[in-house]
Design a protein around this motif. Structure first.
Motif, PDB file in Angstrom:
ATOM      1  N   LEU A   1       0.805  -1.227   0.000  1.00 41.76           N
ATOM      2  CA  LEU A   1       0.000   0.000   0.000  1.00 41.76           C
ATOM      3  C   LEU A   1       0.837   1.277   0.000  1.00 41.76           C
ATOM      4  N   LYS A   2       2.162   1.163   0.020  1.00 44.37           N
ATOM      5  CA  LYS A   2       3.016   2.355   0.085  1.00 44.37           C
ATOM      6  C   LYS A   2       2.726   3.377  -1.014  1.00 44.37           C
ATOM      7  N   PRO A   3       2.573   2.966  -2.288  1.00 46.80           N
ATOM      8  CA  PRO A   3       2.288   3.972  -3.332  1.00 46.80           C
ATOM      9  C   PRO A   3       0.993   4.748  -3.069  1.00 46.80           C
ATOM     10  N   LEU A   4       0.009   4.070  -2.491  1.00 46.98           N
ATOM     11  CA  LEU A   4      -1.263   4.722  -2.196  1.00 46.98           C
ATOM     12  C   LEU A   4      -1.128   5.665  -1.004  1.00 46.98           C
ATOM     13  N   LYS A   5      -0.356   5.251  -0.012  1.00 46.01           N
ATOM     14  CA  LYS A   5      -0.177   6.071   1.184  1.00 46.01           C
ATOM     15  C   LYS A   5       0.584   7.355   0.890  1.00 46.01           C
ATOM     16  N   GLN A   6       1.306   7.373  -0.221  1.00 46.32           N
ATOM     17  CA  GLN A   6       2.045   8.583  -0.596  1.00 46.32           C
ATOM     18  C   GLN A   6       1.126   9.669  -1.138  1.00 46.32           C
ATOM     19  N   VAL A   7      -0.087   9.299  -1.554  1.00 39.80           N
ATOM     20  CA  VAL A   7      -1.000  10.289  -2.151  1.00 39.80           C
ATOM     21  C   VAL A   7      -2.311  10.436  -1.392  1.00 39.80           C
ATOM     22  N   ALA A   8      -2.518   9.621  -0.339  1.00 35.14           N
ATOM     23  CA  ALA A   8      -3.800   9.683   0.372  1.00 35.14           C
ATOM     24  C   ALA A   8      -3.670   9.114   1.783  1.00 35.14           C
ATOM     25  N   ASP A   9      -4.603   9.516   2.634  1.00 30.88           N
ATOM     26  CA  ASP A   9      -4.749   8.864   3.932  1.00 30.88           C
ATOM     27  C   ASP A   9      -5.518   7.564   3.702  1.00 30.88           C
ATOM     28  N   VAL A  10      -4.997   6.471   4.223  1.00 33.06           N
ATOM     29  CA  VAL A  10      -5.551   5.153   3.924  1.00 33.06           C
ATOM     30  C   VAL A  10      -6.031   4.475   5.203  1.00 33.06           C
ATOM     31  N   GLU A  11      -7.275   3.993   5.189  1.00 35.00           N
ATOM     32  CA  GLU A  11      -7.770   3.102   6.238  1.00 35.00           C
ATOM     33  C   GLU A  11      -7.887   1.712   5.624  1.00 35.00           C
ATOM     34  N   TRP A  12      -7.141   0.787   6.163  1.00 35.55           N
ATOM     35  CA  TRP A  12      -7.116  -0.581   5.640  1.00 35.55           C
ATOM     36  C   TRP A  12      -7.944  -1.466   6.566  1.00 35.55           C
ATOM     37  N   VAL A  13      -9.063  -1.956   6.049  1.00 34.92           N
ATOM     38  CA  VAL A  13      -9.985  -2.774   6.834  1.00 34.92           C
ATOM     39  C   VAL A  13      -9.921  -4.212   6.334  1.00 34.92           C
ATOM     40  N   GLN A  14      -9.648  -5.131   7.232  1.00 39.13           N
ATOM     41  CA  GLN A  14      -9.622  -6.547   6.877  1.00 39.13           C
ATOM     42  C   GLN A  14     -10.804  -7.252   7.541  1.00 39.13           C
ATOM     43  N   THR A  15     -11.646  -7.864   6.727  1.00 37.69           N
ATOM     44  CA  THR A  15     -12.811  -8.563   7.244  1.00 37.69           C
ATOM     45  C   THR A  15     -13.161  -9.715   6.310  1.00 37.69           C
ATOM     46  N   LYS A  16     -13.691 -10.783   6.862  1.00 37.73           N
ATOM     47  CA  LYS A  16     -14.080 -11.926   6.045  1.00 37.73           C
ATOM     48  C   LYS A  16     -15.456 -11.736   5.426  1.00 37.73           C
ATOM     49  N   ASN A  17     -16.292 -10.920   6.052  1.00 39.69           N
ATOM     50  CA  ASN A  17     -17.658 -10.759   5.561  1.00 39.69           C
ATOM     51  C   ASN A  17     -18.240  -9.444   6.048  1.00 39.69           C
ATOM     52  N   ILE A  18     -18.826  -8.685   5.125  1.00 37.71           N
ATOM     53  CA  ILE A  18     -19.431  -7.411   5.488  1.00 37.71           C
ATOM     54  C   ILE A  18     -20.685  -7.196   4.655  1.00 37.71           C
ATOM     55  N   SER A  19     -21.725  -6.681   5.275  1.00 40.10           N
ATOM     56  CA  SER A  19     -22.979  -6.422   4.561  1.00 40.10           C
ATOM     57  C   SER A  19     -22.859  -5.136   3.758  1.00 40.10           C
ATOM     58  N   GLN A  20     -23.774  -4.956   2.815  1.00 38.92           N
ATOM     59  CA  GLN A  20     -23.776  -3.732   2.016  1.00 38.92           C
ATOM     60  C   GLN A  20     -23.971  -2.498   2.897  1.00 38.92           C
ATOM     61  N   GLU A  21     -24.868  -2.623   3.864  1.00 38.70           N
ATOM     62  CA  GLU A  21     -25.159  -1.484   4.739  1.00 38.70           C
ATOM     63  C   GLU A  21     -23.947  -1.106   5.584  1.00 38.70           C
ATOM     64  N   LYS A  22     -23.265  -2.099   6.128  1.00 41.80           N
ATOM     65  CA  LYS A  22     -22.092  -1.808   6.946  1.00 41.80           C
ATOM     66  C   LYS A  22     -20.956  -1.260   6.084  1.00 41.80           C
ATOM     67  N   LEU A  23     -20.843  -1.750   4.864  1.00 36.45           N
ATOM     68  CA  LEU A  23     -19.832  -1.217   3.949  1.00 36.45           C
ATOM     69  C   LEU A  23     -20.115   0.249   3.655  1.00 36.45           C
ATOM     70  N   ALA A  24     -21.378   0.566   3.383  1.00 37.62           N
ATOM     71  CA  ALA A  24     -21.753   1.956   3.105  1.00 37.62           C
ATOM     72  C   ALA A  24     -21.442   2.856   4.296  1.00 37.62           C
ATOM     73  N   GLU A  25     -21.691   2.367   5.500  1.00 40.84           N
ATOM     74  CA  GLU A  25     -21.372   3.148   6.697  1.00 40.84           C
ATOM     75  C   GLU A  25     -19.872   3.372   6.801  1.00 40.84           C
ATOM     76  N   LYS A  26     -19.083   2.348   6.448  1.00 33.41           N
ATOM     77  CA  LYS A  26     -17.633   2.475   6.470  1.00 33.41           C
ATOM     78  C   LYS A  26     -17.136   3.550   5.503  1.00 33.41           C
ATOM     79  N   CYS A  27     -17.921   3.774   4.437  1.00 32.66           N
ATOM     80  CA  CYS A  27     -17.522   4.733   3.398  1.00 32.66           C
ATOM     81  C   CYS A  27     -17.803   6.182   3.792  1.00 32.66           C
ATOM     82  N   ARG A  28     -18.531   6.384   4.869  1.00 33.38           N
ATOM     83  CA  ARG A  28     -18.937   7.734   5.252  1.00 33.38           C
ATOM     84  C   ARG A  28     -17.714   8.643   5.428  1.00 33.38           C
ATOM     85  N   GLY A  29     -17.701   9.736   4.679  1.00 31.03           N
ATOM     86  CA  GLY A  29     -16.618  10.696   4.762  1.00 31.03           C
ATOM     87  C   GLY A  29     -15.426  10.385   3.869  1.00 31.03           C
TER      88      GLY A  29
END
Length: 314
Positions: A6-34
């Motif tokens: 992720l180093k090339p991405l971190k050089q141009v943006a603030d990155v939140e790296w989330v690792q999960t085996k399963n996520i619902s559409q609604e929870k994903l959308a909430e994660k995208c807030r902001g």
């Protein structure tokens, strides 16, 4: 994926790296807030056993994605992500083309040879505790292969099969650098048929059950390989074609889980000429290609020159 990747991405943006085996559409959308940009691995999304799409109105109509500009997914095509719906909502959709071409093409050849040499039936003999039968194989040289979809993967498969001395017929809806054979004639003339088309076209049209009884009944003892999406081939029609010997072999890979997959695969119960292929695109080389293109996609998006953009065609 690692922090080092992720180093090339971190050089141009603030990155939140989330690792999960399963996520619902609604929870994903909430994660995208902001957030302005989303990179998503399809395997993390909950699947509905009744459909292939992993994203629909539950995500695209959610208030949590109001700041989202781009959705960048880790696949060669966007079948699972409802790309046309995303584009209509004003999102820029990116995918990772050409990253798994060699792996899928070589896996296709593996499945073809499996059937022409009937190697898998030897294992079935053993599972049935019977003597392993020496079966008569089929030579590819001089035979005809029909390629459905002449993009990166389809054309690569054709190149390899030419090396075996096969004649090549091609069906494709685009203008390609190859003579196009009508789909009905391709099924009538081909000894081997290999499928390389998406389930969802950029127009929004679906290829689900595109290969049906009308086409399969034109075969005269063909081998069908479908390492695209399983639902492109009508399972009931394929099972009937195997029983009637219109097909003498069929390989696909299960692209779904749960009850949907069980229902699809159950059509072939007791048919030894059916082979369920494992994942066709997973190799060290493909994984590295996907990571590289996936990360570069978002970097290019942030830098104002987005690459690999899904273009919706009305």
């Amino acid at each position: 994926m690692t922090s080092e990747d992720l180093k090339p991405l971190k050089q141009v943006a603030d990155v939140e790296w989330v690792q999960t085996k399963n996520i619902s559409q609604e929870k994903l959308a909430e994660k995208c807030r902001g957030y302005q940009h989303l990179m998503i691995n399809v395997d993390a999304l909950e699947s509905d056993p009744s459909k292939m799409e992993r994203l629909d109105e539950k995500f695209y109509n959610h208030d949590g994605i109001k700041d989202l500009i781009s959705l960048n997914q880790d696949m060669t095509d966007s079948d699972y992500f409802n790309p046309n719906m995303g584009v209509k909502k004003g999102l820029i959709i990116q995918d990772c083309p050409n990253t798994t071409t060699e792996s899928v093409a070589e896996s296709t050849i593996c499945e073809i040879l499996l059937h022409t040499r009937q190697r898998h039936l030897a294992y079935i003999d053993q599972l049935k505790k019977e003597d392993v039968e020496c079966r008569t194989g089929i030579n590819l040289k001089g035979k005809t292969a029909g390629i459905i979809g002449y993009g990166n993967i389809g054309s690569r498969v054709a190149d390899i099969l030419r090396g075996f001395g096969m004649n090549i017929l091609v069906y494709d809806i685009k203008n390609v650098q190859h003579q196009i054979t009508p789909i009905e004639k391709l099924f009538e003339k081909s000894d081997i048929i290999s499928v390389h088309i998406p389930t969802t076209l950029r127009s929004g049209k679906s290829n689900k059950n595109f290969i049906d009884s009308n086409l399969l009944n034109r075969c005269k003892g063909s081998i069908l390989i479908n390492l695209a999406t399983d639902v492109i081939v009508d399972p009931s029609a394929a099972a009937a074609a195997l029983k009637s010997k219109k097909l003498i072999g069929y390989s696909t890979q299960s692209d779904y889980s749960g009850e949907f997959a069980k229902k699809y695969i159950s059509k072939f119960k007791g048919i030894d000429e059916f082979h369920l292929s494992p994942c066709s695109f997973d190799s060290k080389e493909s994984r590295e290609n996907i990571k590289r293109v996936w990360i570069n996609n978002t970097v290019s998006m942030i830098q104002g020159n987005p690459q690999n953009v899904w273009n919706y065609k009305k």
